[in-house]
Write a protein that holds these residues in place. Structure first.
Motif, mmCIF file in Angstrom:
data_model
loop_
_atom_site.group_PDB
_atom_site.id
_atom_site.type_symbol
_atom_site.label_atom_id
_atom_site.label_comp_id
_atom_site.label_asym_id
_atom_site.label_seq_id
_atom_site.Cartn_x
_atom_site.Cartn_y
_atom_site.Cartn_z
ATOM 1 N N GLY A 26 38.169 35.562 37.138
ATOM 2 C CA GLY A 26 39.112 35.967 38.173
ATOM 3 C C GLY A 26 39.699 34.856 39.006
ATOM 4 N N ASN A 27 39.441 33.584 38.650
ATOM 5 C CA ASN A 27 40.103 32.490 39.358
ATOM 6 C C ASN A 27 41.576 32.489 38.967
ATOM 7 O OD1 ASN A 27 37.803 31.161 40.691
ATOM 8 N ND2 ASN A 27 37.126 30.795 38.599
ATOM 9 N N LEU A 28 42.438 32.386 39.947
ATOM 10 C CA LEU A 28 43.878 32.453 39.734
ATOM 11 C C LEU A 28 44.397 31.105 39.238
ATOM 12 C CD1 LEU A 28 46.185 34.484 40.109
ATOM 13 C CD2 LEU A 28 46.486 33.585 42.416
ATOM 14 N N ILE A 29 45.276 31.160 38.226
ATOM 15 C CA ILE A 29 45.869 29.953 37.650
ATOM 16 C C ILE A 29 47.381 30.073 37.743
ATOM 17 C CG2 ILE A 29 46.149 28.559 35.560
ATOM 18 C CD1 ILE A 29 43.393 29.779 34.683
ATOM 19 N N GLU A 30 48.006 29.045 38.305
ATOM 20 C CA GLU A 30 49.461 28.989 38.396
ATOM 21 C C GLU A 30 49.959 27.927 37.435
ATOM 22 O OE1 GLU A 30 51.775 28.872 42.279
ATOM 23 O OE2 GLU A 30 52.046 26.801 41.580
ATOM 24 N N VAL A 58 57.377 29.656 38.198
ATOM 25 C CA VAL A 58 55.935 29.797 38.083
ATOM 26 C C VAL A 58 55.573 31.034 37.269
ATOM 27 C CG1 VAL A 58 55.488 28.619 40.287
ATOM 28 C CG2 VAL A 58 55.729 31.115 40.235
ATOM 29 N N ALA A 59 54.349 31.017 36.744
ATOM 30 C CA ALA A 59 53.731 32.180 36.101
ATOM 31 C C ALA A 59 52.263 32.145 36.486
ATOM 32 C CB ALA A 59 53.899 32.116 34.587
ATOM 33 N N TYR A 60 51.621 33.324 36.503
ATOM 34 C CA TYR A 60 50.223 33.403 36.926
ATOM 35 C C TYR A 60 49.372 34.137 35.898
ATOM 36 C CZ TYR A 60 51.806 31.874 41.475
ATOM 37 O OH TYR A 60 52.353 31.138 42.494
ATOM 38 N N LEU A 61 48.144 33.673 35.764
ATOM 39 C CA LEU A 61 47.128 34.331 34.971
ATOM 40 C C LEU A 61 45.792 34.090 35.646
ATOM 41 C CD1 LEU A 61 46.191 32.234 31.851
ATOM 42 C CD2 LEU A 61 47.965 31.466 33.395
ATOM 43 N N GLU A 62 44.759 34.762 35.142
ATOM 44 C CA GLU A 62 43.417 34.580 35.685
ATOM 45 C C GLU A 62 42.488 34.117 34.578
ATOM 46 O OE1 GLU A 62 42.122 38.256 37.388
ATOM 47 O OE2 GLU A 62 43.701 38.268 38.896
ATOM 48 N N ASP A 63 41.482 33.322 34.956
ATOM 49 C CA ASP A 63 40.451 32.976 33.982
ATOM 50 C C ASP A 63 39.484 34.160 33.880
ATOM 51 O OD1 ASP A 63 38.404 32.764 35.935
ATOM 52 O OD2 ASP A 63 38.480 30.583 35.994
ATOM 53 N N PRO A 64 38.531 34.128 32.963
ATOM 54 C CA PRO A 64 37.640 35.273 32.780
ATOM 55 C C PRO A 64 36.821 35.672 34.006
ATOM 56 C CG PRO A 64 37.547 33.883 30.852
ATOM 57 C CD PRO A 64 38.346 33.141 31.895
ATOM 58 N N LEU A 117 34.767 24.556 39.689
ATOM 59 C CA LEU A 117 34.675 26.005 39.818
ATOM 60 C C LEU A 117 33.260 26.444 39.489
ATOM 61 C CD1 LEU A 117 37.944 26.995 37.916
ATOM 62 C CD2 LEU A 117 37.633 26.730 40.393
ATOM 63 N N LEU A 118 32.669 27.244 40.361
ATOM 64 C CA LEU A 118 31.349 27.804 40.108
ATOM 65 C C LEU A 118 31.543 29.080 39.303
ATOM 66 C CD1 LEU A 118 29.795 27.340 43.638
ATOM 67 C CD2 LEU A 118 29.483 25.897 41.617
ATOM 68 N N VAL A 119 30.886 29.172 38.144
ATOM 69 C CA VAL A 119 31.101 30.295 37.234
ATOM 70 C C VAL A 119 29.777 30.934 36.837
ATOM 71 C CG1 VAL A 119 33.254 29.290 36.380
ATOM 72 C CG2 VAL A 119 31.131 28.827 35.170
ATOM 73 N N SER A 120 29.809 32.218 36.582
ATOM 74 C CA SER A 120 28.606 32.948 36.190
ATOM 75 C C SER A 120 28.446 33.046 34.679
ATOM 76 C CB SER A 120 28.621 34.353 36.798
ATOM 77 O OG SER A 120 28.612 34.259 38.206
ATOM 78 N N ASP A 121 29.550 33.190 33.948
ATOM 79 C CA ASP A 121 29.503 33.277 32.487
ATOM 80 C C ASP A 121 30.077 31.972 31.930
ATOM 81 O OD1 ASP A 121 29.690 33.819 29.782
ATOM 82 O OD2 ASP A 121 30.634 35.784 30.048
ATOM 83 N N PHE A 122 29.269 30.941 31.968
ATOM 84 C CA PHE A 122 29.733 29.594 31.631
ATOM 85 C C PHE A 122 30.396 29.522 30.251
ATOM 86 C CE2 PHE A 122 29.795 25.217 30.476
ATOM 87 C CZ PHE A 122 29.996 24.540 31.663
ATOM 88 N N LEU A 130 42.701 28.574 43.446
ATOM 89 C CA LEU A 130 43.992 28.639 42.766
ATOM 90 C C LEU A 130 44.143 27.313 42.031
ATOM 91 C CD1 LEU A 130 46.797 29.776 42.124
ATOM 92 C CD2 LEU A 130 47.576 28.849 44.300
ATOM 93 N N VAL A 131 44.056 27.365 40.720
ATOM 94 C CA VAL A 131 44.211 26.184 39.882
ATOM 95 C C VAL A 131 45.694 26.079 39.537
ATOM 96 C CG1 VAL A 131 43.630 25.139 37.657
ATOM 97 C CG2 VAL A 131 41.894 26.423 38.942
ATOM 98 N N VAL A 132 46.296 24.924 39.781
ATOM 99 C CA VAL A 132 47.721 24.733 39.520
ATOM 100 C C VAL A 132 47.885 23.697 38.415
ATOM 101 C CG1 VAL A 132 49.943 24.068 40.514
ATOM 102 C CG2 VAL A 132 48.271 25.296 41.918
ATOM 103 N N LEU A 133 48.627 24.093 37.387
ATOM 104 C CA LEU A 133 48.909 23.202 36.257
ATOM 105 C C LEU A 133 50.421 23.088 36.096
ATOM 106 C CD1 LEU A 133 46.351 24.784 33.773
ATOM 107 C CD2 LEU A 133 46.075 22.640 35.035
ATOM 108 N N ARG A 134 50.929 21.856 36.134
ATOM 109 C CA ARG A 134 52.365 21.640 35.935
ATOM 110 C C ARG A 134 52.636 21.514 34.449
ATOM 111 N NH1 ARG A 134 55.889 17.406 35.359
ATOM 112 N NH2 ARG A 134 54.285 15.863 35.718
#
Length: 137
Positions: free
Chosen positions: A117-121, A109-115, A8-13, A74-78
């Protein structure tokens, strides 16, 4: 050919790094809170998420200097127990955009975002729970 990671390319590492390490609980390959690169993995499995400082990569590919719009990944974590994972991550400061719920008959499933805005499932495979002898929630 072997897939080694999704980056993931991020601006606020530092902020994104702390989110994946401290909130999601992924283990860094080495401590690199200030970047420009880090690889983080869950306790099980072979997949990993890598973070790359967008500004550093823009020096390699100029077009990466522009901020992306909309969802880019969309990052998916089981997880074994979605409700327990939801409660644990919420206690660590995660804010979910969708609480645990069904997705068809085979998953919850449940969803959240990283700081950034990348979506995480987070997903729980119900067929695995049924095979283990417990009924789906």
């Amino acid at each position: 050919m072997e897939l080694t990671q999704i980056r993931l390319l991020v601006s606020d590492f530092p902020t994104v790094y702390r989110f994946y390490r401290d909130v999601l609980g992924l283990k860094p390959q080495f401590e690199a809170e200030s970047g420009p690169y880090a690889k983080l993995s869950p306790d099980t499995g072979h997949a990993a998420i890598a973070l790359q400082d967008r500004a550093q990569m823009a020096g390699v590919l100029e077009r990466l200097g522009a901020e992306p719009g909309g969802y880019r990944a969309l990052v998916v974590l089981r997880v074994e127990d979605l409700d327990a994972a939801h409660a644990e991550l919420t206690s660590r400061g995660a804010e979910f955009t969708r609480d645990p719920g069904p997705m068809g008959e085979r998953m919850r499933v449940a969803y959240l975002e990283d700081p950034e805005g990348n979506l995480i499932e987070l997903q729980e495979w119900l067929t695995l729970r049924e095979q283990a002898g417990s009924a789906p929630a």
